[in-house]
Motif scaffolding. Structure first.
Motif, short mmCIF file in Angstrom:
data_model
loop_
_atom_site.label_atom_id
_atom_site.label_comp_id
_atom_site.label_asym_id
_atom_site.label_seq_id
_atom_site.Cartn_x
_atom_site.Cartn_y
_atom_site.Cartn_z
N GLU A 195 0.87 -1.17 0.00
CA GLU A 195 0.00 0.00 0.00
C GLU A 195 0.91 1.22 0.00
OE1 GLU A 195 -2.49 1.80 -0.79
OE2 GLU A 195 -3.98 0.61 0.28
N THR A 196 0.36 2.38 -0.28
CA THR A 196 1.16 3.59 -0.24
C THR A 196 1.81 3.74 1.13
OG1 THR A 196 -0.39 4.62 -1.79
CG2 THR A 196 1.13 6.07 -0.61
N ASN A 197 3.13 3.87 1.16
CA ASN A 197 3.90 4.10 2.38
C ASN A 197 3.97 2.89 3.30
OD1 ASN A 197 4.36 6.80 1.63
ND2 ASN A 197 2.42 7.44 2.54
N ALA A 201 3.85 4.95 14.91
CA ALA A 201 2.77 5.94 15.00
C ALA A 201 2.37 6.44 13.62
CB ALA A 201 3.20 7.10 15.90
N GLU A 202 3.35 6.61 12.75
CA GLU A 202 3.04 7.06 11.39
C GLU A 202 2.22 6.02 10.65
OE1 GLU A 202 2.90 9.77 8.28
OE2 GLU A 202 3.52 10.02 10.36
N GLY A 203 2.46 4.74 10.93
CA GLY A 203 1.66 3.69 10.30
C GLY A 203 0.21 3.75 10.71
N GLU A 207 -1.19 6.86 8.76
CA GLU A 207 -1.34 6.63 7.32
C GLU A 207 -2.51 5.70 7.03
OE1 GLU A 207 0.14 7.77 4.53
OE2 GLU A 207 1.11 9.27 5.78
N PHE A 208 -2.67 4.67 7.85
CA PHE A 208 -3.78 3.75 7.61
C PHE A 208 -5.12 4.48 7.70
CE2 PHE A 208 -7.25 1.23 9.27
CZ PHE A 208 -7.34 0.25 8.30
N HIS A 209 -5.34 5.21 8.78
CA HIS A 209 -6.65 5.85 8.96
C HIS A 209 -6.87 7.00 7.98
CE1 HIS A 209 -6.32 3.54 12.71
NE2 HIS A 209 -7.63 3.51 12.65
N ALA A 210 -5.82 7.71 7.62
CA ALA A 210 -5.96 8.79 6.64
C ALA A 210 -6.34 8.22 5.27
CB ALA A 210 -4.66 9.57 6.54
N GLN A 211 -5.79 7.07 4.90
CA GLN A 211 -6.07 6.48 3.59
C GLN A 211 -7.41 5.75 3.56
OE1 GLN A 211 -2.84 4.00 2.10
NE2 GLN A 211 -1.30 5.38 2.93
#
Length: 245
Positions: A19-21, A175-177, A180-184
Protein backbone atom coordinates in the motif's frame (compact mmCIF):
# COMPACT_ATOMS: atom_id res chain seq x y z
CA UNK A 1 4.84 -17.90 10.02
CA UNK A 2 1.29 -17.00 9.06
CA UNK A 3 -0.96 -18.67 11.67
CA UNK A 4 -0.21 -17.20 15.11
CA UNK A 5 -1.84 -18.36 18.35
CA UNK A 6 -3.20 -15.45 20.40
CA UNK A 7 -4.45 -17.71 23.19
CA UNK A 8 -7.98 -18.47 24.33
CA UNK A 9 -8.69 -20.50 21.20
CA UNK A 10 -8.03 -17.56 18.84
CA UNK A 11 -5.49 -17.66 15.99
CA UNK A 12 -4.40 -14.89 13.64
CA UNK A 13 -4.24 -15.92 9.96
CA UNK A 14 -2.91 -13.18 7.73
CA UNK A 15 -1.62 -11.94 4.43
CA UNK A 16 -0.26 -8.54 3.42
CA UNK A 17 -0.05 -6.50 0.26
CA UNK A 18 1.77 -3.28 -0.70
CA UNK A 19 0.00 0.00 0.00
CA UNK A 20 1.16 3.59 -0.24
CA UNK A 21 3.90 4.10 2.38
CA UNK A 22 3.92 0.52 3.63
CA UNK A 23 2.24 -2.88 3.68
CA UNK A 24 -1.29 -3.52 4.91
CA UNK A 25 -2.69 -6.70 6.42
CA UNK A 26 -5.79 -8.48 5.20
CA UNK A 27 -6.33 -10.82 8.12
CA UNK A 28 -8.84 -13.37 9.27
CA UNK A 29 -9.07 -14.95 12.72
CA UNK A 30 -9.88 -18.54 13.61
CA UNK A 31 -11.83 -19.12 16.82
CA UNK A 32 -12.15 -22.65 18.21
CA UNK A 33 -15.66 -23.22 19.57
CA UNK A 34 -17.14 -26.31 21.20
CA UNK A 35 -18.93 -27.28 17.99
CA UNK A 36 -16.33 -26.32 15.38
CA UNK A 37 -14.10 -23.57 14.04
CA UNK A 38 -15.39 -20.03 13.46
CA UNK A 39 -13.75 -17.70 10.95
CA UNK A 40 -13.86 -13.94 11.44
CA UNK A 41 -14.30 -12.58 7.88
CA UNK A 42 -13.26 -14.55 4.83
CA UNK A 43 -10.24 -12.57 3.60
CA UNK A 44 -9.42 -11.24 0.15
CA UNK A 45 -9.90 -13.41 -2.93
CA UNK A 46 -6.35 -12.45 -3.94
CA UNK A 47 -5.12 -14.66 -1.07
CA UNK A 48 -7.81 -17.31 -1.34
CA UNK A 49 -5.72 -20.43 -1.82
CA UNK A 50 -3.09 -19.53 0.75
CA UNK A 51 -5.75 -18.73 3.33
CA UNK A 52 -7.65 -21.93 2.55
CA UNK A 53 -4.48 -24.01 2.90
CA UNK A 54 -3.63 -22.43 6.27
CA UNK A 55 -7.16 -22.84 7.58
CA UNK A 56 -7.15 -26.46 6.41
CA UNK A 57 -3.88 -27.12 8.25
CA UNK A 58 -4.87 -25.17 11.38
CA UNK A 59 -8.13 -27.13 11.69
CA UNK A 60 -6.54 -30.51 10.89
CA UNK A 61 -8.57 -30.69 7.69
CA UNK A 62 -11.94 -30.04 9.36
CA UNK A 63 -12.39 -26.62 7.82
CA UNK A 64 -14.81 -24.13 9.34
CA UNK A 65 -18.32 -24.40 10.70
CA UNK A 66 -19.25 -20.70 10.61
CA UNK A 67 -18.13 -17.26 9.43
CA UNK A 68 -18.92 -14.06 11.30
CA UNK A 69 -18.74 -11.07 8.95
CA UNK A 70 -17.69 -7.57 9.97
CA UNK A 71 -19.16 -6.24 6.70
CA UNK A 72 -19.65 -7.46 3.19
CA UNK A 73 -17.19 -5.73 0.85
CA UNK A 74 -14.78 -8.01 -1.00
CA UNK A 75 -11.72 -8.00 1.31
CA UNK A 76 -14.07 -9.32 4.00
CA UNK A 77 -16.59 -11.56 2.22
CA UNK A 78 -15.06 -12.36 -1.18
CA UNK A 79 -14.06 -15.93 -0.32
CA UNK A 80 -17.40 -17.13 0.99
CA UNK A 81 -18.50 -18.94 -2.22
CA UNK A 82 -15.17 -20.75 -2.59
CA UNK A 83 -15.01 -21.69 1.09
CA UNK A 84 -18.57 -23.06 0.90
CA UNK A 85 -17.45 -25.25 -1.98
CA UNK A 86 -14.51 -26.44 0.12
CA UNK A 87 -16.27 -26.96 3.46
CA UNK A 88 -19.99 -27.17 2.76
CA UNK A 89 -22.89 -24.96 3.77
CA UNK A 90 -21.44 -23.60 6.98
CA UNK A 91 -23.36 -20.95 8.89
CA UNK A 92 -22.83 -17.29 7.96
CA UNK A 93 -23.58 -14.58 10.49
CA UNK A 94 -24.29 -11.29 8.72
CA UNK A 95 -23.24 -7.91 10.05
CA UNK A 96 -26.73 -6.41 9.85
CA UNK A 97 -30.40 -7.03 10.39
CA UNK A 98 -31.12 -7.40 6.67
CA UNK A 99 -28.68 -9.84 5.03
CA UNK A 100 -30.52 -9.51 1.72
CA UNK A 101 -28.95 -6.06 1.37
CA UNK A 102 -25.54 -7.72 1.55
CA UNK A 103 -26.38 -10.37 -1.03
CA UNK A 104 -26.51 -13.01 1.73
CA UNK A 105 -30.18 -14.03 2.01
CA UNK A 106 -29.16 -17.32 3.66
CA UNK A 107 -27.18 -15.63 6.47
CA UNK A 108 -28.25 -15.24 10.10
CA UNK A 109 -29.16 -11.63 10.85
CA UNK A 110 -27.75 -9.66 13.77
CA UNK A 111 -28.55 -6.43 15.57
CA UNK A 112 -26.31 -4.06 17.49
CA UNK A 113 -26.37 -5.09 21.13
CA UNK A 114 -27.22 -8.74 20.47
CA UNK A 115 -25.45 -11.45 22.39
CA UNK A 116 -25.21 -14.32 19.94
CA UNK A 117 -24.12 -17.92 20.29
CA UNK A 118 -22.17 -19.40 17.39
CA UNK A 119 -21.15 -23.07 17.54
CA UNK A 120 -21.41 -22.92 21.32
CA UNK A 121 -19.35 -19.72 21.81
CA UNK A 122 -20.80 -16.33 22.87
CA UNK A 123 -20.15 -13.01 21.16
CA UNK A 124 -21.45 -9.48 21.76
CA UNK A 125 -22.39 -7.50 18.63
CA UNK A 126 -21.11 -3.91 18.88
CA UNK A 127 -21.65 -0.64 17.03
CA UNK A 128 -18.25 0.38 15.54
CA UNK A 129 -17.03 3.97 16.08
CA UNK A 130 -14.47 3.44 13.26
CA UNK A 131 -15.86 1.87 10.08
CA UNK A 132 -15.70 2.47 6.33
CA UNK A 133 -19.11 1.03 5.34
CA UNK A 134 -22.70 0.93 6.54
CA UNK A 135 -23.81 -2.42 7.94
CA UNK A 136 -20.52 -2.93 9.77
CA UNK A 137 -20.33 -4.55 13.19
CA UNK A 138 -17.57 -5.42 15.60
CA UNK A 139 -17.84 -8.46 17.85
CA UNK A 140 -16.41 -9.18 21.29
CA UNK A 141 -15.57 -12.75 22.20
CA UNK A 142 -16.37 -13.13 25.88
CA UNK A 143 -14.27 -16.27 26.42
CA UNK A 144 -10.94 -14.86 25.18
CA UNK A 145 -11.76 -11.14 25.66
CA UNK A 146 -10.87 -10.52 22.02
CA UNK A 147 -12.40 -7.53 20.23
CA UNK A 148 -12.61 -8.18 16.47
CA UNK A 149 -12.66 -4.90 14.53
CA UNK A 150 -12.87 -3.55 10.99
CA UNK A 151 -11.82 -1.27 9.51
CA UNK A 152 -10.48 0.84 12.37
CA UNK A 153 -7.48 0.02 14.57
CA UNK A 154 -5.36 -0.76 11.52
CA UNK A 155 -1.76 0.21 10.88
CA UNK A 156 0.59 0.10 7.95
CA UNK A 157 3.81 -1.80 8.55
CA UNK A 158 7.19 -2.06 6.90
CA UNK A 159 7.98 -5.00 4.58
CA UNK A 160 9.41 -7.81 6.66
CA UNK A 161 7.29 -6.97 9.74
CA UNK A 162 4.20 -8.90 8.69
CA UNK A 163 4.28 -11.59 11.38
CA UNK A 164 4.46 -9.56 14.61
CA UNK A 165 1.80 -7.97 16.75
CA UNK A 166 1.56 -4.18 16.88
CA UNK A 167 3.60 -3.76 20.05
CA UNK A 168 6.57 -5.53 18.46
CA UNK A 169 6.64 -3.43 15.31
CA UNK A 170 9.73 -1.21 15.11
CA UNK A 171 8.98 1.87 17.20
CA UNK A 172 10.28 4.16 14.47
CA UNK A 173 7.41 4.62 12.07
CA UNK A 174 4.83 2.83 14.22
CA UNK A 175 2.77 5.94 15.00
CA UNK A 176 3.04 7.06 11.39
CA UNK A 177 1.66 3.69 10.30
CA UNK A 178 -1.44 4.28 12.44
CA UNK A 179 -1.89 7.73 10.92
CA UNK A 180 -1.34 6.63 7.32
CA UNK A 181 -3.78 3.75 7.61
CA UNK A 182 -6.65 5.85 8.96
CA UNK A 183 -5.96 8.79 6.64
CA UNK A 184 -6.07 6.48 3.59
CA UNK A 185 -8.89 4.18 4.67
CA UNK A 186 -11.43 6.34 6.54
CA UNK A 187 -11.74 9.65 4.64
CA UNK A 188 -14.74 10.72 6.74
CA UNK A 189 -12.37 11.28 9.68
CA UNK A 190 -11.43 14.66 8.21
CA UNK A 191 -14.92 15.84 9.20
CA UNK A 192 -15.08 14.13 12.60
CA UNK A 193 -14.43 15.49 16.08
CA UNK A 194 -11.45 13.46 17.36
CA UNK A 195 -12.59 13.87 20.96
CA UNK A 196 -15.99 12.33 20.25
CA UNK A 197 -14.50 9.41 18.30
CA UNK A 198 -11.94 8.68 21.01
CA UNK A 199 -14.60 9.04 23.69
CA UNK A 200 -16.76 6.41 21.99
CA UNK A 201 -13.77 4.08 21.65
CA UNK A 202 -12.72 4.49 25.29
CA UNK A 203 -16.29 3.82 26.44
CA UNK A 204 -16.40 0.63 24.38
CA UNK A 205 -13.07 -0.60 25.76
CA UNK A 206 -14.23 0.16 29.30
CA UNK A 207 -17.36 -1.95 28.78
CA UNK A 208 -15.55 -4.74 26.93
CA UNK A 209 -11.91 -4.75 28.08
CA UNK A 210 -9.85 -6.62 25.49
CA UNK A 211 -6.99 -9.02 26.06
CA UNK A 212 -6.46 -8.47 22.31
CA UNK A 213 -7.82 -6.03 19.77
CA UNK A 214 -7.91 -8.01 16.52
CA UNK A 215 -8.08 -5.77 13.41
CA UNK A 216 -8.66 -7.10 9.93
CA UNK A 217 -6.27 -4.53 8.43
CA UNK A 218 -3.54 -4.42 11.02
CA UNK A 219 -1.58 -6.55 13.45
CA UNK A 220 -3.27 -7.60 16.70
CA UNK A 221 -2.84 -5.22 19.65
CA UNK A 222 -2.12 -6.83 23.03
CA UNK A 223 -3.80 -5.51 26.17
CA UNK A 224 -0.52 -4.05 27.48
CA UNK A 225 -0.08 -2.10 24.23
CA UNK A 226 -3.62 -0.70 23.97
CA UNK A 227 -2.83 2.58 25.83
CA UNK A 228 0.10 3.30 23.49
CA UNK A 229 -1.99 2.47 20.43
CA UNK A 230 -4.84 4.69 21.64
CA UNK A 231 -2.42 7.59 22.16
CA UNK A 232 -1.09 7.15 18.62
CA UNK A 233 -4.63 6.87 17.28
CA UNK A 234 -5.73 10.06 19.04
CA UNK A 235 -2.73 11.90 17.60
CA UNK A 236 -3.57 10.51 14.15
CA UNK A 237 -7.23 11.58 14.30
CA UNK A 238 -6.28 15.05 15.53
CA UNK A 239 -3.75 15.40 12.71
CA UNK A 240 -6.25 14.22 10.08
CA UNK A 241 -8.91 16.66 11.26
CA UNK A 242 -6.45 19.56 11.49
CA UNK A 243 -5.16 18.97 7.97
CA UNK A 244 -8.64 19.73 6.58
CA UNK A 245 -9.62 22.52 8.99
Amino acid sequence: MSVIDLGGGVSWVHESFPETNGHIHVSVYLVEAPEGAILMDSGSFHHRQRLADRIHDATAGRGIGAIILSHSDYPHSGNIPAFRRDWGDFEIIASCGDPDLQGLPYARRTKIGDVIEVLGRRFVVLDPPLADRNHTTWVYDEASRTLFVADGFGALHAPGACDVDWGRLPEEGRAEGVHEFHAQTLPWLRYADPNRVMGALHAMLDRHPPAWIAPIHGPPIAEADVPRYMADLEAALTRIAASYA
